[in-house]
Design a protein around this motif. Structure first.
Motif, PDB file in Angstrom:
ATOM      1  N   PHE A  20      -8.477  -2.265  19.923  1.00 54.29           N
ATOM      2  CA  PHE A  20      -8.096  -2.203  18.510  1.00 54.29           C
ATOM      3  C   PHE A  20      -8.660  -3.396  17.740  1.00 54.29           C
TER       4      PHE A  20
ATOM      5  N   LEU B 222     -11.148  -3.555  14.463  1.00 55.61           N
ATOM      6  CA  LEU B 222     -10.941  -4.359  13.256  1.00 55.61           C
ATOM      7  C   LEU B 222     -12.145  -5.261  12.990  1.00 55.61           C
TER       8      LEU B 222
ATOM      9  N   ASP C 227     -14.856  -3.205  11.491  1.00 54.15           N
ATOM     10  CA  ASP C 227     -14.532  -2.936  10.089  1.00 54.15           C
ATOM     11  C   ASP C 227     -14.804  -4.178   9.239  1.00 54.15           C
TER      12      ASP C 227
ATOM     13  N   HIS D  68      -9.135   2.524   2.780  1.00 58.62           N
ATOM     14  CA  HIS D  68      -8.476   1.935   3.955  1.00 58.62           C
ATOM     15  C   HIS D  68      -6.959   1.846   3.735  1.00 58.62           C
TER      16      HIS D  68
ATOM     17  N   GLY E 182      -4.085   3.675   5.735  1.00 57.74           N
ATOM     18  CA  GLY E 182      -2.981   2.872   6.276  1.00 57.74           C
ATOM     19  C   GLY E 182      -1.631   3.460   5.896  1.00 57.74           C
TER      20      GLY E 182
ATOM     21  N   TYR F  48      -1.075   6.381   8.029  1.00 57.52           N
ATOM     22  CA  TYR F  48      -0.764   5.941   9.388  1.00 57.52           C
ATOM     23  C   TYR F  48       0.698   5.475   9.479  1.00 57.52           C
TER      24      TYR F  48
ATOM     25  N   ALA G 148      -0.306  -1.910  16.447  1.00 60.07           N
ATOM     26  CA  ALA G 148      -1.611  -1.581  15.868  1.00 60.07           C
ATOM     27  C   ALA G 148      -1.489  -1.343  14.363  1.00 60.07           C
TER      28      ALA G 148
ATOM     29  N   TYR H 118      -3.427  -3.492  11.537  1.00 64.70           N
ATOM     30  CA  TYR H 118      -4.285  -2.812  10.549  1.00 64.70           C
ATOM     31  C   TYR H 118      -3.844  -3.161   9.133  1.00 64.70           C
ATOM     32  N   TRP H 119      -2.524  -3.162   8.920  1.00 66.21           N
ATOM     33  CA  TRP H 119      -2.023  -3.435   7.565  1.00 66.21           C
ATOM     34  C   TRP H 119      -2.313  -4.873   7.150  1.00 66.21           C
TER      35      TRP H 119
ATOM     36  N   PHE I 117      -4.813  -6.510   8.191  1.00 63.35           N
ATOM     37  CA  PHE I 117      -6.264  -6.533   7.972  1.00 63.35           C
ATOM     38  C   PHE I 117      -6.610  -6.105   6.543  1.00 63.35           C
TER      39      PHE I 117
END
Lengths: 204, 68
Positions: A29, A33, A36, A152, A156, A159, A182, A186-187, A189
């Motif tokens: 993961f 990131l 990305d 994104h 998110g 997700y 995860a 992601y959030w 990020f």
């Protein structure tokens, strides 16, 4: 809600395969990131290069962006990062209801940020006549980068909504919750990417 | 009270709250081990920096408010 009320594994034990592969999942993961991050970096450096080759910024005939609104909208997104962090912390400490409320708050704040971005786009396109194709480097880079980031954030929000439904259905346990970790990573990020975008588009 | 002023006040108050929460969470998690927690610490630091930037923008120290 007490820990015992949360569904555990079928045998009430930690899945050994999960324990062994958790680090690999995390590394995978993080690699996602990083990839990305490379994508955003390439667009950001292209924007900065093009900006510095132009004469004056924003280009003549294009209004300055509304920093006050963007600052407020940024705080909304950053606030969602804080609520998501505490959602994970509450999950780790077995506070199911607090986790759920924090996750719901994160989803609402994320949706509010998207609404704010939509409002800003509407204002720019219809009132200021700034468009992706018709406003040169400024319009192209602004809409490409903020649009990519907005996409994104949208993904998110989707997700996190899935996480909410999964948690309500008892998919995760207090020993097995990589999906929540995860989602939090992601959030964070997308928050961090917005720190950079907010700085280069609105403050520089 | 105009909308821009409300946005500035929102950015200042929100920036203060989010910044305080982010740095408090960072301080609280400072000694937690593991790659995952180290990544979270970096993210929290940047989140706190972002909140401070938004706060400074709200105060008018960074950026120029409104349209030129």
């Amino acid at each position: 809600m007490a820990i015992a009320a949360i569904p555990h594994d079928a045998h009430g034990e930690v899945d050994q395969l999960y324990v062994e592969t958790r680090e690999l999942r995390l590394q995978g993961f993080l690699l996602f990131l990083i990839s990305d991050c490379v994508l955003f970096s390439s667009f950001i450096f292209a924007y900065l290069y093009l900006r510095n080759t132009g004469q004056g910024w924003p280009p003549p005939g294009i209004a300055r962006l509304d920093v006050a609104f963007a600052a407020w909208n940024s705080v909304v997104l950053f606030g969602s990062g804080a609520t998501m962090h505490y959602a994970l912390e509450n999950w780790k400490h077995g506070n199911f209801m607090k986790y759920m409320w924090m996750l719901i708050a994160t989803i609402i704040l994320g949706a509010m940020f998207l609404g704010g971005q939509g409002y800003e786009y509407h204002h720019l396109i219809f009132d200021e006549k700034v468009t992706w194709a018709g406003s040169g480097i400024f319009g192209a880079s602004f809409f490409t980068l903020t649009g990519m980031h907005g996409f994104h954030v949208f993904m998110g929000v989707c997700y996190l909504t899935v996480l909410l439904l999964q948690t309500a259905a008892g998919t995760y346990t207090y020993q097995k919750y990589f999906g929540i970790t995860a989602g939090t990573l992601y959030w964070h990020f997308v928050d961090v990417i917005w720190v950079v975008l907010f700085s280069i588009f609105y403050l520089l | 009270m105009n909308v821009a002023l409300l946005e500035k006040i929102g950015a200042i108050i929100g920036g203060l709250i989010v910044g305080a929460v982010a740095f408090y969470a960072l301080w609280k998690d400072w000694k937690t081990p593991g790659v995952e927690n180290h990544v979270f610490k970096v993210m929290l630091l940047l989140l706190g920096v972002g909140a401070v930037i938004a706060l400074l923008a709200g105060l008018g120290i960074l950026g120029t408010f409104g349209k030129a």
